[in-house]
Design a protein around this motif. Structure first.
Motif, PDB file in Angstrom:
ATOM      1  N   ASP A 162      -0.293  10.857   7.280  1.00 45.97           N
ATOM      2  CA  ASP A 162      -1.475  10.803   8.144  1.00 45.97           C
ATOM      3  C   ASP A 162      -2.555   9.883   7.589  1.00 45.97           C
ATOM      4  N   PHE A 163      -2.645   9.858   6.266  1.00 48.43           N
ATOM      5  CA  PHE A 163      -3.584   8.930   5.620  1.00 48.43           C
ATOM      6  C   PHE A 163      -3.293   7.501   6.076  1.00 48.43           C
ATOM      7  N   ILE A 164      -2.024   7.139   6.077  1.00 46.35           N
ATOM      8  CA  ILE A 164      -1.622   5.791   6.502  1.00 46.35           C
ATOM      9  C   ILE A 164      -1.842   5.594   8.001  1.00 46.35           C
ATOM     10  N   PHE A 165      -1.434   6.568   8.799  1.00 50.97           N
ATOM     11  CA  PHE A 165      -1.571   6.403  10.256  1.00 50.97           C
ATOM     12  C   PHE A 165      -3.027   6.179  10.652  1.00 50.97           C
ATOM     13  N   LYS A 166      -3.906   6.959  10.048  1.00 45.90           N
ATOM     14  CA  LYS A 166      -5.321   6.785  10.368  1.00 45.90           C
ATOM     15  C   LYS A 166      -5.832   5.420   9.904  1.00 45.90           C
ATOM     16  N   ALA A 167      -5.332   4.986   8.751  1.00 50.15           N
ATOM     17  CA  ALA A 167      -5.820   3.718   8.196  1.00 50.15           C
ATOM     18  C   ALA A 167      -5.413   2.512   9.044  1.00 50.15           C
ATOM     19  N   ILE A 168      -4.266   2.591   9.715  1.00 48.31           N
ATOM     20  CA  ILE A 168      -3.791   1.395  10.420  1.00 48.31           C
ATOM     21  C   ILE A 168      -4.003   1.427  11.918  1.00 48.31           C
ATOM     22  N   HIS A 169      -4.337   2.593  12.474  1.00 49.80           N
ATOM     23  CA  HIS A 169      -4.593   2.624  13.916  1.00 49.80           C
ATOM     24  C   HIS A 169      -6.062   2.336  14.177  1.00 49.80           C
ATOM     25  N   ASN A 214       0.827  -1.213   0.000  1.00 47.86           N
ATOM     26  CA  ASN A 214       0.000   0.000   0.000  1.00 47.86           C
ATOM     27  C   ASN A 214       0.858   1.257   0.000  1.00 47.86           C
ATOM     28  N   PHE A 273      -9.649  -0.126   4.974  1.00 52.61           N
ATOM     29  CA  PHE A 273      -8.416   0.673   4.995  1.00 52.61           C
ATOM     30  C   PHE A 273      -8.741   2.114   4.606  1.00 52.61           C
ATOM     31  N   ILE A 274      -9.515   2.268   3.531  1.00 47.01           N
ATOM     32  CA  ILE A 274      -9.895   3.606   3.064  1.00 47.01           C
ATOM     33  C   ILE A 274     -10.831   4.291   4.060  1.00 47.01           C
ATOM     34  N   LYS A 289     -11.201   3.951   7.244  1.00 46.52           N
ATOM     35  CA  LYS A 289     -10.487   4.426   8.428  1.00 46.52           C
ATOM     36  C   LYS A 289      -9.613   5.637   8.103  1.00 46.52           C
ATOM     37  N   ALA A 290      -9.022   5.607   6.899  1.00 43.89           N
ATOM     38  CA  ALA A 290      -8.103   6.689   6.536  1.00 43.89           C
ATOM     39  C   ALA A 290      -8.810   8.028   6.367  1.00 43.89           C
ATOM     40  N   ILE A 291     -10.067   7.994   5.926  1.00 39.84           N
ATOM     41  CA  ILE A 291     -10.732   9.273   5.616  1.00 39.84           C
ATOM     42  C   ILE A 291     -11.710   9.752   6.681  1.00 39.84           C
ATOM     43  N   HIS A 292     -12.076   8.878   7.612  1.00 39.74           N
ATOM     44  CA  HIS A 292     -12.983   9.337   8.664  1.00 39.74           C
ATOM     45  C   HIS A 292     -12.194   9.910   9.816  1.00 39.74           C
ATOM     46  N   SER A 293     -12.518  11.137  10.170  1.00 42.62           N
ATOM     47  CA  SER A 293     -11.792  11.767  11.262  1.00 42.62           C
ATOM     48  C   SER A 293     -12.328  11.212  12.572  1.00 42.62           C
TER      49      SER A 293
END
Lengths: 201, 201
Positions: free
Chosen positions: A193-200, A154, B194-195, B197-201
Motif C-alpha cells: 500500500d505504501f507503494i500504491f499510494k506513492a505512485i497513484h 525503490n 514519493f514519500i 504521497k505514500a504517507i498522506h491518506s
DNA sequence: GTCTATATGGCGATAGAC
DNA sequence: GTCTATCGCCATATAGAC
C-alpha cells in the motif's frame, strides 16, 4: 567438479555456503570450510582446485537465486498490483529464509565487476527485456509519467535494505530477534500500500 | 596515538580510510596503507599499535559521520516536510561525496556487534530520543497511524540502497558513470514527493 | 620518529601414501 | 577419494639501528 561421489561435493558446497555467506571471500578460510564439511583441506582442493573456484560456485548460485526470484515475478503474466504484492511477500520471504545472501551479494559485487557482467549476461531472461515489460505495464496502468527504473529500485531497496542493516536496526530500536521478525512481517503487509499510494496520482 | 608530529598521523588516517573503505577489514593490507601514506609498515604500528586499532579509528569516524548526518536533520527544529527534503538532498549528497562509506559500514557491522552497541551508546544524541521526536512530529501532522520506525527505515533505505547496489544498477540498466549520476540526481528530486504521497491518506 | 631487517604465524595449495 | 605432511608465501607485528 564432476565425481562419482556427489555426496561429498554437496557437503563441501553446503559448508562453503555457510562460511562464504557469512564472512565473504576475504574473511573465509579453507580450513573452516573443510571443518564444517567434516573433511580436510586437501579434499577441498581435490574437488574445487582453488578457493576462487569454490567461491565462484557459491556466488553464482546465490546471485542467480536472488536475481531470478525477482525477475521471475516481474516478468510473469500477473497484473501490476499482483506483482507488487508478490514481490514484497515472496522476495522478503526468501530473504527471511536466507538472511545472509543480500549482504553477501551486495558486498562481493564491488570486488569483481567483470564477473558480475558475465553473470548478468548469462541470465535466462535479459534484464533489458524485463524492464521494457515493466515500462509497458506502467503505461497500460496509466502511470507512464513515473520512471520505471526508479520504481524498480525503490521496490528492491524497501525489500532488501532491512536485511542488510539488520544489526543496526536491532540496535537503534532496541529490538530482540522476535521484535525484528515482527517488524519484517509488518513490512510485508504495509509496503504494497505504501507503494500504491506513492505512485497513484 | 597522540604525538608531536600530527601530519604523519593524519596522512596514515587518510590512507587507511581509502583502503579500508574500499576493501574492508579482511581485504585491507597494512602494506598497502603504508604505501598510500608514503611511509613503511613499521611506522603504522608505531602510531596505531595494531591493524584492529587503526581500523577502529576509521570505522568509528565513518559511522559517526553517517549516523550523525541523519540524526542531526531528524532531531532539528525543521518542519516535517523540510526534514524529509533535507534528508534526501543532504544525505544523498553526502554519499555522492563518500560513495564507499555506506557499503563499508553496512558490511562491517555484521562482523563485530559488540563494537556497534558501544558506538551507538556513545552517540551525542541517543536514538530513542530522536525516534520519539519523529513519532511526535507524525502525530502533530495528523499521521499518527503510520509506524514511525517503518517510515524512518523506508527513508534511509531509499537513500542508501542505490549506493550499495551501484555496480548492479549500472550493469542491469547499462548505465555509464554519468547515467548513474543523473539517476541519483533524479532521485533527490523525486523521492520527497514519493514519500509525501505514500504517507498522506 | 623513521627506517631496515626479521620474527612468527597462518594461509592456500601440493606431494605422496593408502 | 581421502588422508597426513609439508611447501612456499605473505600477513601482522616487533627489534633495533639511526
Amino acid at each position: 567438479m564432476v565425481t562419482s561421489h556427489p555426496a561429498t561435493e554437496e557437503r563441501i558446497l553446503e559448508a562453503a555456503r555457510r562460511v562464504f555467506h557469512r564472512k565473504g571471500f576475504d574473511g573465509a578460510r579453507m580450513q573452516e570450510i573443510a571443518a564444517e564439511a567434516g573433511i580436510n583441506k586437501a579434499l577441498l582442493h581435490y574437488y574445487f582446485r582453488s578457493k576462487e573456484n569454490l567461491f565462484d560456485a557459491v556466488f553464482k548460485e546465490a546471485f542467480n537465486e536472488l536475481i531470478n526470484k525477482i525477475f521471475t515475478i516481474v516478468g510473469s503474466e500477473l497484473s501490476f498490483e499482483e506483482k507488487i504484492r508478490y514481490i514484497f511477500n515472496d522476495y522478503i520471504g526468501f530473504m527471511q529464509k536466507n538472511p545472509y545472501i543480500p549482504s553477501f551479494i551486495l558486498n562481493e559485487i564491488h570486488h569483481n565487476p567483470a564477473r558480475l557482467t558475465e553473470l548478468i549476461n548469462s541470465l535466462p531472461n535479459p534484464p533489458s527485456g524485463i524492464f521494457s515489460q515493466v515500462k509497458k505495464s506502467l503505461e497500460e496502468e496509466g502511470m507512464a509519467d513515473i520512471d520505471h527504473r526508479q520504481l524498480v529500485i525503490n521496490i528492491i531497496a524497501l525489500s532488501v535494505f532491512p536485511f542488510i542493516a539488520k544489526p543496526l536496526i536491532k540496535n537503534i530500536f532496541n529490538f530482540s530477534e522476535e521484535d525484528f521478525t515482527g517488524f519484517i512481517e509488518n513490512r510485508k503487509k504495509e509496503l504494497p500500500d505504501f507503494i500504491f499510494k506513492a505512485i497513484h496520482s
